[in-house]
Enzyme design. Structure first.
Site, mmCIF file in Angstrom:
data_model
loop_
_atom_site.group_PDB
_atom_site.id
_atom_site.type_symbol
_atom_site.label_atom_id
_atom_site.label_comp_id
_atom_site.label_asym_id
_atom_site.label_seq_id
_atom_site.Cartn_x
_atom_site.Cartn_y
_atom_site.Cartn_z
ATOM 1 N N ASN A 89 0.797 -1.220 0.000
ATOM 2 C CA ASN A 89 0.000 0.000 0.000
ATOM 3 C C ASN A 89 0.836 1.279 0.000
ATOM 4 O O ASN A 89 0.293 2.375 0.041
ATOM 5 C CB ASN A 89 -0.937 0.004 1.214
ATOM 6 C CG ASN A 89 -2.037 -1.038 1.101
ATOM 7 O OD1 ASN A 89 -1.748 -2.220 0.921
ATOM 8 N ND2 ASN A 89 -3.281 -0.620 1.178
ATOM 9 N N ASP A 90 2.156 1.152 -0.028
ATOM 10 C CA ASP A 90 3.022 2.333 -0.004
ATOM 11 C C ASP A 90 3.708 2.575 -1.351
ATOM 12 O O ASP A 90 4.663 3.342 -1.415
ATOM 13 C CB ASP A 90 4.112 2.159 1.068
ATOM 14 C CG ASP A 90 3.529 1.851 2.432
ATOM 15 O OD1 ASP A 90 2.542 2.501 2.801
ATOM 16 O OD2 ASP A 90 4.059 0.953 3.110
ATOM 17 N N CYS A 136 -5.468 -9.506 7.390
ATOM 18 C CA CYS A 136 -4.530 -9.413 8.506
ATOM 19 C C CYS A 136 -3.759 -10.702 8.775
ATOM 20 O O CYS A 136 -2.547 -10.673 9.000
ATOM 21 C CB CYS A 136 -5.238 -8.925 9.764
ATOM 22 S SG CYS A 136 -6.524 -10.028 10.422
ATOM 23 N N ASP A 165 -8.706 2.119 17.332
ATOM 24 C CA ASP A 165 -8.844 3.511 17.739
ATOM 25 C C ASP A 165 -8.183 4.418 16.710
ATOM 26 O O ASP A 165 -6.976 4.668 16.747
ATOM 27 C CB ASP A 165 -8.194 3.686 19.119
ATOM 28 C CG ASP A 165 -8.175 5.124 19.587
ATOM 29 O OD1 ASP A 165 -9.042 5.900 19.156
ATOM 30 O OD2 ASP A 165 -7.282 5.473 20.375
ATOM 31 N N ASP A 167 -8.552 7.735 15.968
ATOM 32 C CA ASP A 167 -8.110 9.080 16.329
ATOM 33 C C ASP A 167 -7.164 9.107 17.528
ATOM 34 O O ASP A 167 -6.809 10.177 18.029
ATOM 35 C CB ASP A 167 -9.306 10.000 16.587
ATOM 36 C CG ASP A 167 -10.237 9.447 17.663
ATOM 37 O OD1 ASP A 167 -9.869 8.450 18.322
ATOM 38 O OD2 ASP A 167 -11.333 10.008 17.829
ATOM 39 N N ASN A 169 -7.277 8.494 20.751
ATOM 40 C CA ASN A 169 -7.623 9.064 22.055
ATOM 41 C C ASN A 169 -7.835 7.983 23.106
ATOM 42 O O ASN A 169 -8.381 8.234 24.172
ATOM 43 C CB ASN A 169 -8.852 9.964 21.945
ATOM 44 C CG ASN A 169 -10.114 9.188 21.578
ATOM 45 O OD1 ASN A 169 -10.052 8.002 21.238
ATOM 46 N ND2 ASN A 169 -11.237 9.871 21.616
ATOM 47 N N SER A 171 -9.843 5.478 23.205
ATOM 48 C CA SER A 171 -11.214 5.038 23.446
ATOM 49 C C SER A 171 -11.891 4.766 22.114
ATOM 50 O O SER A 171 -11.458 5.261 21.067
ATOM 51 C CB SER A 171 -12.008 6.096 24.231
ATOM 52 O OG SER A 171 -12.227 7.249 23.436
ATOM 53 N N HIS A 194 -8.214 -9.500 14.968
ATOM 54 C CA HIS A 194 -7.070 -8.953 14.249
ATOM 55 C C HIS A 194 -5.864 -9.817 14.593
ATOM 56 O O HIS A 194 -5.763 -10.351 15.699
ATOM 57 C CB HIS A 194 -6.819 -7.497 14.630
ATOM 58 C CG HIS A 194 -5.710 -6.848 13.849
ATOM 59 N ND1 HIS A 194 -5.619 -6.952 12.477
ATOM 60 C CD2 HIS A 194 -4.639 -6.102 14.248
ATOM 61 C CE1 HIS A 194 -4.548 -6.292 12.062
ATOM 62 N NE2 HIS A 194 -3.939 -5.781 13.114
ATOM 63 N N ASP A 217 3.200 -4.890 13.164
ATOM 64 C CA ASP A 217 1.917 -5.104 12.488
ATOM 65 C C ASP A 217 2.048 -4.699 11.019
ATOM 66 O O ASP A 217 2.231 -3.525 10.708
ATOM 67 C CB ASP A 217 0.811 -4.291 13.172
ATOM 68 C CG ASP A 217 -0.591 -4.711 12.741
ATOM 69 O OD1 ASP A 217 -0.709 -5.361 11.686
ATOM 70 O OD2 ASP A 217 -1.553 -4.384 13.447
#
Length: 226
Positions: A89-90, A136, A165, A167, A169, A171, A194, A217
């Site tokens: 993907n890069d 995965c 998660d 963003d 944060n 949670s 995963h 990962d």
């Protein structure tokens, strides 16, 4: 030998995490866990050459070949390069292209793979174009093969009800309107499962308490270092 950054003192652990060519990958969901057999095949003919070519195709090598080669004795660095190269993907000639939705028509459904060797051989035969497709557990299986081939003790880890998660944060955010109706505006998610890798090496950069299993990962998720 005992001075190596990847040295494992326990012979049983060396047999399992470096020399074992077969393993089981756990997938599914928390209420129905499936055990998939996987053939790592890290000692098969030409596998070492393929793994070394992988290092030479990386963006790290292309940016500064001399610095890249000088750092190949550091398993922390090699693990990062390989984790980038396992996925395509890069735009870096990575091994596998990820796909999670839609049709797999004319390409391999990720659930059909049962080992790393055929994937790595196909990658080489197709002039290092990403093999289609991986998810995965496939990324993790191939990553385990490459790192074991290079002498870095590596294992797979499966996590169920796997919180993602986006963003950062710490949670999983859910939003509701004033009537209690769920609003589909959060990018956070919880996956059924995963799979990722852990490799064993010391961390002189962080200190002795951090020696041991290190998370790697290869599944393409968010961008890393741009």
């Amino acid at each position: 030998f005992s001075g190596d950054a990847v040295y494992m003192a326990n012979e049983n652990e060396r047999q399992e995490y470096v020399l074992n060519e077969n393993g089981i990958i756990f997938v599914g969901n928390a209420k129905y866990i499936e055990a998939r057999g996987w053939y790592y095949g890290q000692f098969q003919d030409q596998l070492l050459n393929i793994c070394l070519t992988m290092l030479d195709l990386s963006l790290y090598y292309r940016q500064d070949a001399a610095i890249d080669v000088s750092r190949r004795g550091d398993p922390k660095y090699v693990g990062r390069v390989i984790s980038s190269m396992i996925n395509g993907n890069d735009n870096d000639n990575g091994v596998l292209l990820g796909k999670w939705q839609g049709s797999f028509h004319s390409h391999e459904n990720p659930s059909r793979w049962d080992g790393s060797v055929v994937i790595l051989q196909k990658w080489r035969q197709d002039n290092y174009k990403p093999v289609q497709y991986g998810q995965c557990w496939v990324f993790a299986g191939v990553m385990c093969t490459v790192l074991r081939c290079l002498g870095i003790p590596t294992r797979l880890v499966s996590n169920f009800n796997s919180a993602h998660d986006v963003d950062r944060n710490l949670s999983i955010d859910k939003y509701y309107d004033s009537s209690g109706k769920s609003l589909n505006i959060s990018k956070d998610s919880t996956w059924d499962y995963h799979v990722w890798n852990e490799s064993w090496f010391i961390r002189p950069d962080l200190g002795t308490p951090y020696n041991g299993w290190q998370v790697l990962d290869a599944t393409p998720q968010e961008q890393s270092k741009g």
